[in-house]
Every structure is written in structure tokens, then in C-alpha cells.
Write an enzyme that holds these catalytic residues in place. Sequence first.
Site, PDB file in Angstrom:
ATOM      1  N   GLY A   8      27.771   1.094  -1.232  1.00 30.39           N
ATOM      2  CA  GLY A   8      27.471   0.281  -0.348  1.00 30.39           C
ATOM      3  C   GLY A   8      26.581  -1.130  -1.358  1.00 30.39           C
ATOM      4  O   GLY A   8      25.435  -0.974  -1.082  1.00 30.39           O
ATOM      5  N   GLN A  12      22.361  -6.409   0.046  1.00 30.08           N
ATOM      6  CA  GLN A  12      20.427  -7.050  -0.546  1.00 30.08           C
ATOM      7  C   GLN A  12      19.733  -5.660  -1.146  1.00 30.08           C
ATOM      8  O   GLN A  12      19.366  -5.967  -2.018  1.00 30.08           O
ATOM      9  CB  GLN A  12      19.826  -6.832   0.796  1.00 30.08           C
ATOM     10  CG  GLN A  12      18.191  -7.138   0.590  1.00 30.08           C
ATOM     11  CD  GLN A  12      17.331  -7.927   2.174  1.00 30.08           C
ATOM     12  OE1 GLN A  12      17.715  -7.267   3.229  1.00 30.08           O
ATOM     13  NE2 GLN A  12      16.281  -8.239   1.317  1.00 30.08           N
ATOM     14  N   TYR A 142      23.552  -1.809  16.600  1.00 21.49           N
ATOM     15  CA  TYR A 142      23.155  -0.904  15.450  1.00 21.49           C
ATOM     16  C   TYR A 142      21.892  -0.149  16.017  1.00 21.49           C
ATOM     17  O   TYR A 142      21.722   1.314  14.875  1.00 21.49           O
ATOM     18  CB  TYR A 142      22.147  -2.439  15.255  1.00 21.49           C
ATOM     19  CG  TYR A 142      21.700  -2.004  13.638  1.00 21.49           C
ATOM     20  CD1 TYR A 142      22.712  -2.323  12.374  1.00 21.49           C
ATOM     21  CD2 TYR A 142      20.679  -2.390  13.412  1.00 21.49           C
ATOM     22  CE1 TYR A 142      21.870  -1.629  11.022  1.00 21.49           C
ATOM     23  CE2 TYR A 142      19.537  -1.665  12.446  1.00 21.49           C
ATOM     24  CZ  TYR A 142      20.510  -2.144  11.431  1.00 21.49           C
ATOM     25  OH  TYR A 142      19.535  -2.340   9.703  1.00 21.49           O
ATOM     26  N   LYS A 146      22.284   3.911  14.225  1.00 20.24           N
ATOM     27  CA  LYS A 146      20.506   4.279  13.385  1.00 20.24           C
ATOM     28  C   LYS A 146      20.100   5.264  14.317  1.00 20.24           C
ATOM     29  O   LYS A 146      20.090   6.413  13.534  1.00 20.24           O
ATOM     30  CB  LYS A 146      19.631   3.300  13.339  1.00 20.24           C
ATOM     31  CG  LYS A 146      20.019   1.956  12.812  1.00 20.24           C
ATOM     32  CD  LYS A 146      20.861   2.284  10.844  1.00 20.24           C
ATOM     33  CE  LYS A 146      21.179   1.805   9.865  1.00 20.24           C
ATOM     34  NZ  LYS A 146      21.466   1.830   9.169  1.00 20.24           N
TER      35      LYS A 146
HETATM   36  C1  AKB Z   1      17.986  -6.285  10.443  1.00 17.27           C
HETATM   37  O1  AKB Z   1      17.106  -7.461  10.974  1.00 17.27           O
HETATM   38  O2  AKB Z   1      19.597  -5.849  11.477  1.00 17.27           O
HETATM   39  C2  AKB Z   1      17.843  -4.857   9.240  1.00 17.27           C
HETATM   40  C3  AKB Z   1      16.552  -4.350  10.057  1.00 17.27           C
HETATM   41  C4  AKB Z   1      14.911  -4.062  10.681  1.00 17.27           C
HETATM   42  O3  AKB Z   1      17.529  -3.449  10.075  1.00 17.27           O
HETATM   43  N1  AKB Z   1      16.818  -5.585   8.616  1.00 17.27           N
END
Ligand code: AKB
Length: 316
Positions: A8, A12, A142, A146
Amino acid sequence: MKKILIVGSTGQIGSELSIRLRSIYGRDNVICGFYTPPYPEGFFDAGPTAEINSLHIEQIAEAVKKNKIDTIYNLVAILSATAEKHPKLGWDVGIGSLMNCLDVAKEYNCAVFTPSSIGAFGPNTPKNQTPQDTVQRPNTVYGITKVLGELVSDYYYERWKVDTRSVRFPGIISSMTLPGGGTTDYAVDIYYKAVQGEDFICPIQAGTFMDMMYMPDALDAAINIMEANPDKLVHRNSFNVASMSFDPEMIYSSIKKQYPDFRMRYAIDPLKQSIADSWPNCLDDSCAREEWGWHPNFDLERTTADMIKQLKIKLL
Ligand code: AKB
């Protein structure tokens, strides 16, 4: 000398990490895995590349074997706001890529860096000076990926001695490649609007504080944790790292010093706001400072000065 595979590498972080890693370890010792366009300008001329869909473990294994890789940077993820809109995609991509990288690392004896995030914390986490070891009950897909990433990376280390290490990145501010689908993206978009002479519509409410970091510091964090003396590491997955925390009014004021006519209005995005509200205001990064010497170089004012300088070169 390390032999590195970035899975990847066109996003960014990857687009800048690849340049920095090549400057340290040599052009041919960093293989840039690519899959989804767009690709950064000059990508295919800058050094060795490999087409890798990170959900296909054999493609990662092939690149590792062929290039005698000893370190994998796994940067594949769907960021927080997009993952909330497409939860299954967020889960499949985040976890699929992680597990494939870990399994290949186990087989070929590689170290693995997979970024965690401030998103690994949730509404029950202490908001200010969030400790290294604390409540982690995120309420986003998300964030769940994590937390799982942190746990399973520690598990692979404890069980099979796979050298996994990681940092919890805040929102990353950078000028080369735009982030996409994150909650903290506003802190990049606002600079583009200022330099382009347009008004900025802010999706996050005034008074909402989140940790942010300028890309050069984020690159230092990702590289230095992998270079750290393992005997000094009490933690591994994943370290709090911090450099600045601000709300939209503070970044707006910082930019207005250089663009007095710049205007910002608010149109709150309820999804992004609810995610931001569930995240900490600012992390305590003392363990990273003690265990591997983490220290950032960019505060908000320095970040603003450099972002504006870089974007003027890029856009004007
Ligand atoms: C997001 O906003 O999803 C990312 C992060 C803080 O992990 N930039």
C-alpha cells in the site's frame, strides 16, 4: 541493510514513506507495492515496484521471497469515515491485509509495521492525556480493526516471535498525497482551500480537539520504532505518539496569520463529528519517548508555515 516491502505504498503515508526509506536504505532496497490508482507522479521510475493486492497472500509472499524482504510496512486501510459507510469493506481490507502480512512475515521471518490510530480509542477512554494503556472500546469499524491489529500483532510476537511494532497515528497533515475518507482530513483540506484562495467549509465543530501530526514527524515515528533497540521496548503494539492537538478555530487562526482574508464556515458532517467526539483530545506519549526516544519537531505554527510553502509550489 534492511530490505523493505511497503504494502500500500501509493497512499498518503506510503507515497512519502517510500521516498524517505529509499533515502536511508537505498533505492533498490525498498520495494513499493501498488494496487489501486492513482499512482504518485514518477512512481514507476523512482525504484522497484510490485503489483500486490494485499488480500491475495500469495502476491505478498511472492514479493517477499523474490526480493529477500526482511521488513514489511503494511499501510493498507480504509479510513474511519469511509469504513463507517462501508463497514464490510473496512473490515475485509483492514483485517485481510493485516493477517496476510503477519502470516507471510511468520513464514519468511520479517518484521512488520502496521499503523494503529487514535481511532483505536473510544468514548469511554480518558479524553485528555490519554494513557498508553487504557480503555480501548472504539465504536467504529475502523477503530475495531485497529484494536484487533494491535492485539493480533502482539500475539504474533508473543507466540511466534514475529517482530511486530506499531504507533497510534493521529490525523496526518501532508502536502504530497491527499488522505481520503478520514475524520481528520479537514486539517489537510483547509490548507488547500487557503492556498487556492477559496473559502473553507469545515465539517467538524469548533471546540473539537484531536491530535494531529505533520508528515515528517509521522515518517520519523514509523522508521524510528522499527529501528528501536528491542531490549528497550516494554510495549510494541502500539505506541501513543503525539505532537499537537487543536480544534478547527486554532488551525484557522494559524492560517489566517498568512492569509488574513481567508474565511471558514461550518457545515457539520454528523458522521465525522460523531467519530471525532468518540476520539481522545490529546494522547500521553511518554512511553514512546522513554522506550525509543520519540520526539516530534513540528508544532502547529511550523506545520502551517511548511504546508503553505509546499502547497504554493504544488498548486500555484
Ligand atoms: C482518520 O481520520 O480516519 C485517520 C486516523 C486518525 O486514523 N486519519
